[in-house]
Design a protein around this motif. Sequence first.
Motif, PDB file in Angstrom:
ATOM      1  N   ASP A  39       0.838  -1.163   0.031  1.00 53.79           N
ATOM      2  CA  ASP A  39      -0.083  -0.029  -0.007  1.00 53.79           C
ATOM      3  C   ASP A  39       0.891   1.368   0.014  1.00 53.79           C
ATOM      4  O   ASP A  39       1.505   1.316   1.344  1.00 53.79           O
ATOM      5  N   VAL A  40       0.803   2.043  -1.204  1.00 54.24           N
ATOM      6  CA  VAL A  40       2.010   3.043  -1.096  1.00 54.24           C
ATOM      7  C   VAL A  40       1.617   4.092  -0.571  1.00 54.24           C
ATOM      8  O   VAL A  40       2.270   5.046   0.122  1.00 54.24           O
ATOM      9  N   ALA A  41       0.327   4.228   0.021  1.00 50.16           N
ATOM     10  CA  ALA A  41      -0.181   5.330   0.995  1.00 50.16           C
ATOM     11  C   ALA A  41       0.533   4.954   2.422  1.00 50.16           C
ATOM     12  O   ALA A  41       1.013   5.893   3.173  1.00 50.16           O
ATOM     13  N   LYS A  42       0.437   3.696   2.687  1.00 53.53           N
ATOM     14  CA  LYS A  42       1.055   3.348   4.077  1.00 53.53           C
ATOM     15  C   LYS A  42       2.793   3.588   3.852  1.00 53.53           C
ATOM     16  O   LYS A  42       3.310   3.836   4.947  1.00 53.53           O
ATOM     17  N   LEU A  43       3.367   3.316   2.789  1.00 50.15           N
ATOM     18  CA  LEU A  43       4.709   3.490   2.550  1.00 50.15           C
ATOM     19  C   LEU A  43       5.029   5.016   2.674  1.00 50.15           C
ATOM     20  O   LEU A  43       6.249   5.057   3.509  1.00 50.15           O
ATOM     21  N   GLU A  44       4.252   5.810   2.340  1.00 44.77           N
ATOM     22  CA  GLU A  44       4.585   7.177   2.684  1.00 44.77           C
ATOM     23  C   GLU A  44       4.590   7.349   4.190  1.00 44.77           C
ATOM     24  O   GLU A  44       5.591   8.200   4.759  1.00 44.77           O
ATOM     25  N   THR A  45       3.678   6.889   4.916  1.00 40.71           N
ATOM     26  CA  THR A  45       3.526   7.030   6.475  1.00 40.71           C
ATOM     27  C   THR A  45       4.953   6.763   7.218  1.00 40.71           C
ATOM     28  O   THR A  45       5.081   7.022   8.356  1.00 40.71           O
ATOM     29  N   ILE A  46       5.681   5.725   6.551  1.00 41.34           N
ATOM     30  CA  ILE A  46       6.850   5.149   7.266  1.00 41.34           C
ATOM     31  C   ILE A  46       8.041   5.772   6.687  1.00 41.34           C
ATOM     32  O   ILE A  46       8.935   5.542   6.995  1.00 41.34           O
ATOM     33  N   THR A  47       7.840   6.601   5.935  1.00 38.00           N
ATOM     34  CA  THR A  47       9.175   7.390   5.184  1.00 38.00           C
ATOM     35  C   THR A  47       9.509   8.761   5.626  1.00 38.00           C
ATOM     36  O   THR A  47       8.538   9.548   5.452  1.00 38.00           O
ATOM     37  N   SER A  48      10.878   9.101   5.768  1.00 42.34           N
ATOM     38  CA  SER A  48      11.262  10.202   6.191  1.00 42.34           C
ATOM     39  C   SER A  48      12.297  10.294   4.990  1.00 42.34           C
ATOM     40  O   SER A  48      12.831   9.806   4.611  1.00 42.34           O
ATOM     41  N   GLU A  49      12.578  11.810   4.658  1.00 43.29           N
ATOM     42  CA  GLU A  49      13.381  12.299   3.603  1.00 43.29           C
ATOM     43  C   GLU A  49      14.639  13.106   4.267  1.00 43.29           C
ATOM     44  O   GLU A  49      14.221  13.790   5.040  1.00 43.29           O
ATOM     45  N   ILE A  50      15.696  12.856   3.560  1.00 45.01           N
ATOM     46  CA  ILE A  50      16.816  13.703   4.069  1.00 45.01           C
ATOM     47  C   ILE A  50      17.728  13.980   3.103  1.00 45.01           C
ATOM     48  O   ILE A  50      17.547  13.509   1.803  1.00 45.01           O
ATOM     49  N   ALA A  51      18.439  14.950   3.148  1.00 45.19           N
ATOM     50  CA  ALA A  51      19.521  15.544   1.913  1.00 45.19           C
ATOM     51  C   ALA A  51      20.726  14.586   2.175  1.00 45.19           C
ATOM     52  O   ALA A  51      21.233  13.964   3.070  1.00 45.19           O
ATOM     53  N   LEU A  52      21.397  14.706   1.046  1.00 46.62           N
ATOM     54  CA  LEU A  52      22.677  13.773   0.817  1.00 46.62           C
ATOM     55  C   LEU A  52      23.777  14.021   1.935  1.00 46.62           C
ATOM     56  O   LEU A  52      24.434  13.233   2.575  1.00 46.62           O
TER      57      LEU A  52
END
Length: 327
Positions: A289-302
């Motif tokens: 479920d890509v909506a669930k995937l988004e909820t477990i994802t955080s983003e950082i810079a290199l």
Amino acid sequence: MFQGILITKDDAGYRAGLQAIDEAVLPEGDVTVRVAWSTLNYKDGLAITGRSPVVRRFPMVPGIDFAGTVESSSHPAWKAGDQVVLNGWGVGEVHCGGLAEVARVKGDWLVRLPAAFTTRQAMAIGTAGYTAMLCVLALEKHGITPGDGEILVTGANGGVGSVAIALLARLGYTVVASTGRVAESDYLTGLGAASVIDRKELSEPGKPLGKERWAGVIDTVGSHTLANACATTRYRGAVAACGLAGGMDFPATVAPFILRGVTLYGIDSVMAPQAVRVEAWERLARDLDVAKLETITSEIALADAPAVAAKLLAGQLRGRVVVKVGG
Ligand code: NDP
């Protein structure tokens, strides 16, 4: 020149940081990829901090996986503009990896980006999620169905654990999540876990056999946790072991295997054959479920990768971290 994380080891010590990298550093390969996204897996944490001897050649660009666009290729399967994913094959360990704007690899190592995913989503899944799928496939191929009973997932807040819970729940399994962070239970039940247990229930030395409970297990922790999971798996059940977050040892007896017919599957994502990878990515495209995937994802810079890698090893992160490389 391109930007990337470079690990060096010399008389001054072991260092990892963002810098301009000369293309001459890149190894030979028949496909050059413009990396859009990479991610931080447990092994990347070990490589960047130098805590374990994961990196075996210096200087090294870490990053055991990436998603991006082919820039040039002399491999028959790939042409400029193709969107690709890479997991493992020693990339980020002995062959420069994904935490840089450019990667040069063997075309045989690449998998086509599934149409269901953007390059960012593919790295939100990353090697952790692809390994979770390999574990789920092992339990399915063993013949375990949702009606058979509870499935234990250990290291539940981690990348492999989080994706495994989301996949199993979507497939209709009853998931019990084992974690050291019971306070994060809402996160785990939100992913689809039916219940949450404290990892202390599994992490102390246990008996050769315990009360039969699990129809199947996905273990990312190893050591006593894996031994206890095997000892409490039901007759003819199966355990998929993929990790060592709690230790590399396996202080177990043969009792679960010879008295209960329990099967222990070893899961390796790094050298898995191409057909297995393609199957795993197809199933991720169908079952995650890509909506669930988004909820477990955080983003950082290199540039943040070295600091965040240390937090990952300290068990301070949860879910998946994507690293914006080219974006
Ligand atoms: P993460 O760091 O994201 O998660 C690991 C989780 O394990 C933590 O979140 C924590 O979960 C738990 N944990 C950490 N330390 C301990 C400890 N001392 N005792 C018990 N549990 C602990 O890692 P990944 O999910 O990316 O990877 C998990 C494991 O799988 C790693 O060992 C990794 O090397 C391995 N792996 C293997 C692959 C293969 O091909 N076989 C591929 C990918 C990963 P919580 O807080 O919920 O307890």
